[in-house]
Motif scaffolding. Structure first.
Motif, PDB file in Angstrom:
ATOM      1  N   PRO A  58       8.943 -12.854   2.655  1.00 38.73           N
ATOM      2  CA  PRO A  58       7.810 -13.912   2.982  1.00 38.73           C
ATOM      3  C   PRO A  58       6.519 -13.528   2.913  1.00 38.73           C
ATOM      4  O   PRO A  58       5.602 -13.921   2.327  1.00 38.73           O
ATOM      5  CB  PRO A  58       8.341 -14.302   4.547  1.00 38.73           C
ATOM      6  N   ALA A  59       6.215 -12.125   3.172  1.00 35.94           N
ATOM      7  CA  ALA A  59       4.831 -11.481   3.348  1.00 35.94           C
ATOM      8  C   ALA A  59       4.400 -11.320   1.801  1.00 35.94           C
ATOM      9  O   ALA A  59       3.199 -11.814   1.554  1.00 35.94           O
ATOM     10  CB  ALA A  59       4.712 -10.088   3.828  1.00 35.94           C
ATOM     11  N   VAL A  60       5.136 -11.298   0.954  1.00 36.94           N
ATOM     12  CA  VAL A  60       4.758 -11.101  -0.535  1.00 36.94           C
ATOM     13  C   VAL A  60       4.615 -12.415  -0.851  1.00 36.94           C
ATOM     14  O   VAL A  60       3.367 -12.794  -1.840  1.00 36.94           O
ATOM     15  CB  VAL A  60       6.137 -10.310  -1.205  1.00 36.94           C
ATOM     16  N   ALA A  61       5.598 -13.431  -0.647  1.00 34.77           N
ATOM     17  CA  ALA A  61       4.713 -14.831  -1.183  1.00 34.77           C
ATOM     18  C   ALA A  61       3.643 -15.611  -0.509  1.00 34.77           C
ATOM     19  O   ALA A  61       2.988 -16.133  -0.989  1.00 34.77           O
ATOM     20  CB  ALA A  61       6.325 -15.715  -0.790  1.00 34.77           C
ATOM     21  N   PHE A  62       3.374 -14.938   0.818  1.00 33.04           N
ATOM     22  CA  PHE A  62       2.281 -15.693   1.464  1.00 33.04           C
ATOM     23  C   PHE A  62       1.019 -15.054   0.680  1.00 33.04           C
ATOM     24  O   PHE A  62      -0.046 -15.485   0.838  1.00 33.04           O
ATOM     25  CB  PHE A  62       2.358 -15.210   3.125  1.00 33.04           C
ATOM     26  N   ALA A  63       1.044 -13.521   0.559  1.00 33.96           N
ATOM     27  CA  ALA A  63       0.064 -13.019   0.014  1.00 33.96           C
ATOM     28  C   ALA A  63      -0.171 -13.612  -1.550  1.00 33.96           C
ATOM     29  O   ALA A  63      -1.530 -13.798  -1.845  1.00 33.96           O
ATOM     30  CB  ALA A  63       0.228 -11.382  -0.471  1.00 33.96           C
ATOM     31  N   ALA A  64       0.737 -13.899  -2.326  1.00 39.84           N
ATOM     32  CA  ALA A  64       0.506 -14.504  -3.632  1.00 39.84           C
ATOM     33  C   ALA A  64       0.112 -15.927  -3.306  1.00 39.84           C
ATOM     34  O   ALA A  64      -0.818 -16.506  -4.077  1.00 39.84           O
ATOM     35  CB  ALA A  64       2.059 -14.654  -4.052  1.00 39.84           C
TER      36      ALA A  64
END
Length: 96
Positions: A58-64
């Protein structure tokens, strides 16, 4: 779903939303963006979908998502917290 520090998105039509989760990011990606053909937007859509499916952190997706919003000028700057505002006032009084 994982919660993140909230970000405010101002869409092209002038409406705003506060996003602090992957589900919120998914909903916001359906709003009025400047360019839904942009590479960063497409990457955010894919990564948010992957996070909802459990195959992306989720952290990767939210950063994107945040990067795509920033790239299109939709990410509103965060307001300073009340505590930081107080510290700024104290600092400026002392000539800091």
């Amino acid at each position: 779903m994982t919660r993140f520090l909230p970000v405010t998105i101002k869409f092209v039509d002038g409406s705003t939303t506060v996003v602090s989760s992957i589900a919120g990011a998914k909903k916001a990606l359906g709003g009025r963006w400047k360019n839904k053909e942009a590479i960063a937007y497409g990457a955010a859509v894919r990564l948010v979908d992957d996070a909802l499916s459990g195959i992306c952190r989720p952290a990767v997706a939210f950063a994107a998502f945040k990067e795509a919003a920033k790239e299109q000028g939709l990410l509103k700057p965060a307001n300073t917290s009340a505590a930081l505002a107080m510290l700024d006032k104290l600092w400026s009084r002392d000539g800091g």
